[in-house]
Design an enzyme around this catalytic site. Structure first.
Site, PDB file in Angstrom:
ATOM      1  CE  LYS A 153     -11.598   4.924  15.697  1.00  0.00           C
ATOM      2  NZ  LYS A 153     -11.740   3.220  15.589  1.00  0.00           N
ATOM      3  CD  GLU A 177      -9.506 -10.947  19.865  1.00  0.00           C
ATOM      4  OE1 GLU A 177      -9.970 -10.858  21.390  1.00  0.00           O
ATOM      5  OE2 GLU A 177      -9.409 -10.240  19.652  1.00  0.00           O
ATOM      6  NE  ARG A 220      -7.418 -10.788  25.532  1.00  0.00           N
ATOM      7  CZ  ARG A 220      -7.727  -9.411  26.064  1.00  0.00           C
ATOM      8  NH1 ARG A 220      -8.956  -9.315  24.957  1.00  0.00           N
ATOM      9  NH2 ARG A 220      -6.878  -8.435  26.160  1.00  0.00           N
TER      10      ARG A 220
END
Ligand code: TPP
Length: 661
Positions: free
Chosen positions: A295, A382, A410
């Site tokens: 990253k 979630e 969700r």
């Protein structure tokens, strides 16, 4: 820089490297102005170039998980001239968008959708006897998501041609967590797989140089199998191949799920990526190519602060520093939430905090730092987060699920079936309830009042300021039923905070300003949560025009304060509800329902978001202006109710109401 993806295929290896440099420069300079997902995109520069060197969109399909890492794809697919507009009003969206380009075959913004959607496309292609390559690119943290596994479970028995690319950078937004993360880490550090990686790399490097866009076909696949059989420590690799699974180690999750596992490979080695993708393309069974990326690659400050640069605001290119906060600025809602969590946990051993991979966004990392034993990061999961909280609640705890309103969508079934039906005292703190302007429709939290209002047993609240947020959180820890608190993104109101939060009476609104009985026409403004400031501004404006205005802070969307709502409805000539939420089924609807039941005939003006998906833009103000969430529109709508009535001051309210209707 190229204008269209076909040009990528014409570039020589040195030109491809130069293209990678140009893209990095473009990302770093352009995003410094408006911010965006810099780190993830710097990590996929070579991968995206390689994808376009090997495959041909729009015929072939790239499905990016979350799609926050699709900026490079945008740059290579004819959008470079508009790239500076990304995440701004009328500019490019920060995610993949089917309406933005034919090269965006699937939109996203939430994690864990790529594998399933890609498999659906592969099934459709097979039905149509097509030959498009379907490539799903998903991160290591997306793999902590249940849907990703539901898809993996289904790929092997659905299609023979499917390419998954696991973009493994060890980071979610924060450091990736859980057994999957440890497993991937073991995979890439285990000597056996390291050896495999080297041999895979060696094999790929033996492929003809110069012609990077290799066409491997079956012969190469056979050669590759041979090479892998030589290096694998598997006692019976031939058997492994013949049972149709392929792969190079029986312990690999992917192989067990019927996908051939390739890699891990260096995701910044362009020639290696290209030849590996060519190989994957030639495979006659579903494959997963495990790519290791960094990253922030190519920009030191982003490498050093992966969490900040996952999704950043504007920054100084030299130092990476964000513009300094204005002195005396109000704290962010999320920080007040995090600090209040620490306070509550210090006083109550049964309060814990739960996040689904959003420690910094929700502010729960403040609790992690202060009281790590009371903090749970469950990964991008979630549904699991809500069920986990439900389980804890059955054991006497008051778990606080810190979650964005949009991501809570969700978990809807878990909210109804597990939490509400069993009346468990789980507390949901819903951040970003309202707009996430630069992210747009995938991230706006505009539906929660509607989707929660119909669920029995729950208490739902919206604070007018940060002090009231603390009161609501404190109140929730004393409830024996599920509770939901919604608050927006950004700075709170800057009000002083009480040392000790107080318990609020459930279902009781707060009268901020009563009628003055100045003989003007009476208007009641119900300003929910962060819309109360607009209600106050409207009150000033309306008062200046001779109206007699009452302001109510509803506090609760469920249970509604029926008494206050009815009283101030009957007393008024016009009622106005203000909510940072869609009008369909929202707070204003609940007021209308109450008035219908109680036969209150006062006209109601509802200010809120229209029945459409709200686009992205630079600022909340722009979107409010465009969609009519303004004081001017409110005042105009109120006045429209009096248009046919002579503006006689002191007209009895009843009579006025009858005339207007
Ligand atoms: C359902 C859902 N929950 C949370 C998020 C917030 N989110 C956006 S990106 C991200 C991390 C993704 O990590 P990974 O899949 O490894 O991709 P990377 O950013 O590392 O490339 C998270 C948690 C989301 N977009 N969707």
């Amino acid at each position: 820089m190229v204008d269209e993806p076909a040009h990528v295929k014409k570039l020589t290896p040195p030109q491809l490297l130069q293209l990678a440099d140009e893209i990095r420069h473009e990302l770093i300079t352009k995003l410094s102005k408006n911010g965006g997902h810099l780190g993830p995109n710097l990590g996929v520069v070579e991968l995206t170039i390689a994808l376009h060197a090997v495959f041909s969109t729009p015929k072939d399909k790239f499905i990016w998980d979350v799609s926050h890492q699709s900026y490079v794809h945008k740059l290579l697919t004819g959008r470079k001239d508009r790239f500076h507009t990304i995440r701004t009003t009328n500019g490019l969206n920060g995610f993949s968008l089917r309406t933005e380009s034919v090269h965006d075959c699937y939109g996203a913004g939430h994690a864990g959708t790529a594998l399933s959607a890609a498999l659906g496309m592969a099934a459709a292609r097979d039905q149509l006897k097509g030959d498009a390559n379907i490539v799903a690119i998903f991160g290591d943290a997306a793999l902590t998501n249940g849907i990703s596994f539901e898809a993996l479970n289904n790929i092997g028995n659905t299609t023979k041609k499917f390419i998954g690319i696991l973009n493994d950078n060890e980071w979610s937004i924060a450091k990736n967590v859980g057994a999957i993360a440890s497993y991937l880490n073991k995979l890439i550090t285990h000597p056996r797989y390291n050896r495999l990686q080297k041999d895979f790399e060696k094999f790929m490097r033996r492929m003809p140089k110069g012609d990077i866009a290799l066409k491997l076909g079956h012969k190469a696949e056979e050669a590759f199998k041979g090479a892998m059989n030589e290096v694998t420590l598997q006692p019976n690799p031939v058997h492994m191949e013949s049972d149709g699974r392929g792969g190079y180690g029986s312990s690999l999750i992917f192989e067990e799920m019927g996908l051939r596992y390739l890699g891990p490979i260096d995701g910044h080695d362009l020639p290696l990526l290209i030849s590996s993708l060519e190989f994957a393309k030639a495979c006659e069974q579903p494959v997963v190519l495990h790519v290791l990326t960094k990253k922030g690659k190519g920009y030191d400050v982003a490498i050093q602060q992966p969490e900040k640069f996952h999704g950043t605001g504007p920054y100084d290119i030299q130092t990476g520093a964000s513009p300094a906060a204005k002195p005396g600025a109000a704290p962010a809602w999320q920080d007040v939430f995090g600090q209040t969590m620490v306070k509550l946990c210090q006083k109550d051993n049964f309060v814990v905090g739960i996040t689904a991979a959003m420690p910094s966004g929700t502010g729960l990392k403040i609790l992690e730092k202060a009281m790590p034993q009371r903090y749970y990061d469950v990964g991008i999961a979630e549904e699991h987060a809500v069920l986990f909280a439900a389980g804890m609640a059955t054991m006497g705890f008051h778990p606080v699920v810190a979650i964005y309103s949009t991501f809570l969508q969700r978990s809807y079934d878990c909210i109804i079936h597990d939490v509400a039906l069993q009346n468990l005292p789980v507390i949901f703190c819903m951040d970003r309830a309202g707009l996430s302007p630069q992210d747009g429709p995938t991230h706006h939290g505009l539906f929660d009042i509607s989707y929660l209002r119909c669920v029995p047993n729950i208490v739902a609240m919206a604070p007018k300021d940060e002090d009231e947020l603390a009161d609501m959180m404190f109140t929730a820890t004393h409830l024996n039923q599920p509770s939901f608190i919604r608050y927006p993104r950004g700075p709170a109101e800057g009000v002083p905070m009480k040392e000790q939060p107080k318990i609020l009476e459930i279902g009781k609104a707060e009268v901020i300003q009563n009628f003055s009985h100045n003989h003007g026409r009476k208007v009641t403004l119900f300003g929910l949560g962060n819309m109360l400031p607009m209600a106050r501004q409207a009150a000033v404006e309306l008062s200046a025009q001779g109206f007699d205005v009452a302001i109510i802070n509803p506090r609760f969307t469920k249970p509604l304060d029926a008494g206050t709502t009815e009283l101030f409805g009957r007393a008024a000539d016009v009622v106005v509800t203000l909510e940072d939420h869609v009008l369909s089924g929202g707070y204003g609807s609940s007021v209308l329902e109450l008035y219908s039941e109680k036969q209150v005939t006062t006209p109601v003006v509802r200010i809120g978001w229209p029945d459409k998906f709200i686009e992205h833009a630079t600022t909340v103000e722009y979107l409010r202006e465009k969609h009519g969430l303004t004081v001017a529109n409110l005042v105009a709508q109120v006045k429209a109710h009096f248009a046919e009535v002579p503006a006689t001051v002191g007209l009895p309210n009843r009579e006025l109401m009858v005339t207007v209707r």
